[in-house]
Design an enzyme around this catalytic site. Structure first.
Site, short mmCIF file in Angstrom:
data_model
loop_
_atom_site.label_atom_id
_atom_site.label_comp_id
_atom_site.label_asym_id
_atom_site.label_seq_id
_atom_site.Cartn_x
_atom_site.Cartn_y
_atom_site.Cartn_z
N CYS A 37 50.02 49.55 9.53
CA CYS A 37 51.40 49.58 10.04
C CYS A 37 51.33 49.45 11.56
O CYS A 37 52.08 50.10 12.28
CB CYS A 37 52.15 50.81 9.57
SG CYS A 37 51.32 52.34 9.93
N ASP A 94 44.69 50.75 3.00
CA ASP A 94 45.88 50.90 3.84
C ASP A 94 45.39 51.78 5.00
O ASP A 94 45.50 53.00 4.95
CB ASP A 94 46.98 51.59 3.01
CG ASP A 94 48.30 51.63 3.73
OD1 ASP A 94 48.59 50.69 4.48
OD2 ASP A 94 49.05 52.60 3.52
#
Ligand code: SAM
Length: 468
Positions: A242, A189
């Protein structure tokens, strides 16, 4: 505060699958705040327990996050700091789109197998706690964070989650080169330019620039190249950001497919989830884009790969673990639920409780990584008795037969502030402080006072004077 989106960002997104400038700008201008959380199935095993917690958080009800079994939206944001359930690890407050990791893992990994899982960029622990809820008890998760202060926060969140099958490490991605072909699943991530979070956190807009997108993209490649040798043949890599920028998303997939022995995996996704499938130009890899104007969540990107071939895992010589003395073992066992499976490892002044796979792997991991936390720290064996650690109190291994005091909301918050909740009881000695059946920590009850053993660094600082 600014909801003004950078013109260069908007220009760079034109033409990307699913991007609609009008609705994208409108949803950012509206600046709706979405609150979502993921329940902890370890601590809330029954539907009734889950309902109790959801009801306490949101008497008006909570809606399901479609792509996560334990994920819920709350209609309003309560004060999580003033909720003892939060401190007891009953749930993790997590952005809804990123909970899609569960669907990606379920679609690509055999979760009934004994797995070694690495969450490489793990702090503060959203993906790690999600992964822990998915893997079997005899699997192992290494939750790693390179930044020391953030690794401490990660360790606190893992402690609260209560599972024993997690190791928290504090390493640079390149340190994983010492574990070739080791992990069945690696989740990255990645640190990114953060445009997916502009609606939730408009301050981030000021830090965004095209140059930073490029820097992030280069860093993402470095991280991936460093850690990929640690993924075993047939193992799964899940990459997420993101960021909306193709340089950090689709371009990374093309780079991965072009430079490494990786096969891209396509996921089955129900259409009504409104997640956009994207296909890369060069290598035709699929990735998944989450837009806040299309679904109830922030911006997110995720893609999965399987490793075609890789280095064989190194053959390691079995290392002998230090053995706990029979005397210390006796002191320890009265504090634990009966289980024949755990190993008890003397480590510095403490005793660690390790499930079988962790017990087998810990000496190897210790040689390669800087371990911040492994399993559950039970405490220190004193001359007469064990001095229990906070990790034990909030873990799932602690015995149900230890004296426990049920606290009211006000008492629980006073305890969590590290003050004296002023309870009257005949109980003496070590006791668990509990809120609605969930352990918060230790206290030692003396004839005329109580010693509050809640960790100083975790204590609540917020004013609670309005709470009865
Ligand atoms: N996975 C986390 C979660 O769900 O709670 C969020 C991770 S955040 C997007 C990215 C993390 O990568 C940050 O904790 C950051 O400190 C870490 N990071 C920053 N630079 C890094 C680098 N060069 N290598 C590895 N990790 C890095």
């Amino acid at each position: 505060m600014s909801n003004q989106l950078p013109a260069a960002l908007i220009a760079s997104l034109e033409g990307l699958p699913g991007f609609n400038r009008t609705s994208f700008e409108a949803v950012h201008a509206a600046a709706e705040k979405i609150t979502s959380l993921r329940l902890n199935p370890l601590k809330l095993a029954t539907a009734a327990q889950q309902q109790t917690v959801l009801q306490a958080l949101s008497p008006a009800g909570a809606a399901k996050v479609p792509w996560n079994h334990n994920g819920y939206y709350l209609p309003e944001r309560p004060s999580f700091t003033l909720d003892p359930y939060f401190h007891a690890g009953a749930y993790y407050v997590q952005e809804a789109s990123s909970m899609f990791l569960e669907h990606a893992v379920r679609s690509t990994v055999d979760l009934s197998a004994q797995l070694k899982v690495l969450d490489l960029c793990a702090a503060p622990g959203g993906k790690s706690t999600l992964l822990q809820s998915l893997i079997s008890v005899d699997s192992m998760l290494v939750a790693n964070e390179v930044i020391k202060a953030r690794a401490a926060l990660l360790a606190d969140n893992i402690t609260r989650w209560g599972a024993a099958n997690v190791v928290v490490s504090n390493n640079d991605p390149r340190d994983f080169a010492g574990l070739p072909g080791y992990f069945d699943l690696v989740v990255i991530d990645a640190p990114c330019s953060g445009s997916g979070l502009f609606r939730r956190d408009p301050e981030l807009v000021t830090e965004w620039s095209p140059e930073n997108v490029t820097l992030c993209s280069q860093r993402q490649q470095r991280i991936l190249a460093d850690v990929l040798p640690a993924l075993k043949e047939d193992g799964v890599l899940i990459y997420s950001t993101c960021s909306f920028s193709a340089e950090e998303d689709e371009a990374i997939l093309d780079w991965l497919a072009g430079h490494f022995e990786l096969d891209n995996i396509t996921l089955d996704i129900p259409e009504e989830w409104n997640i956009i499938t994207t296909l890369t130009d060069k290598r035709k890899c699929t990735g998944y884009r989450f837009y806040p104007d299309k679904l109830k969540g922030e911006g997110f990107f995720i893609a999965c790969f399987r490793k075609r071939s890789g280095e064989a895992p190194r053959k390691w010589k079995e290392q002998r673990m230090p053995v706990l003395s029979a005397k210390d073992r006796d002191k320890l066992l009265t504090w634990l639920k009966p289980s024949s499976d755990y190993s008890y490892l003397p480590h510095q002044e403490d005793i660690l409780i390790l499930p079988p796979m962790l017990a087998k792997e810990i000496t190897l991991l210790q040689q390669q990584l800087y371990i911040r936390k492994a399993g559950v720290k039970a405490g220190q064996p004193g001359p007469k008795e064990l001095i229990p650690d906070h990790q034990l109190a909030v873990s799932m291994v602690v015995s149900d037969n230890i004296p426990a005091i049920s606290l009211s909301l006000k008492e629980a918050l006073l305890y969590l502030k590290k003050e004296d909740p002023g309870i009257t009881t005949d109980v003496r000695g070590w006791a668990l402080m509990r809120y609605q059946d969930m352990n918060l920590g230790w206290a030692k009850l003396l004839p005329n006072r109580m010693n509050n053993y809640y960790p100083k660094e975790l204590r609540i600082l917020k004013d609670i004077s309005g709470i009865e």
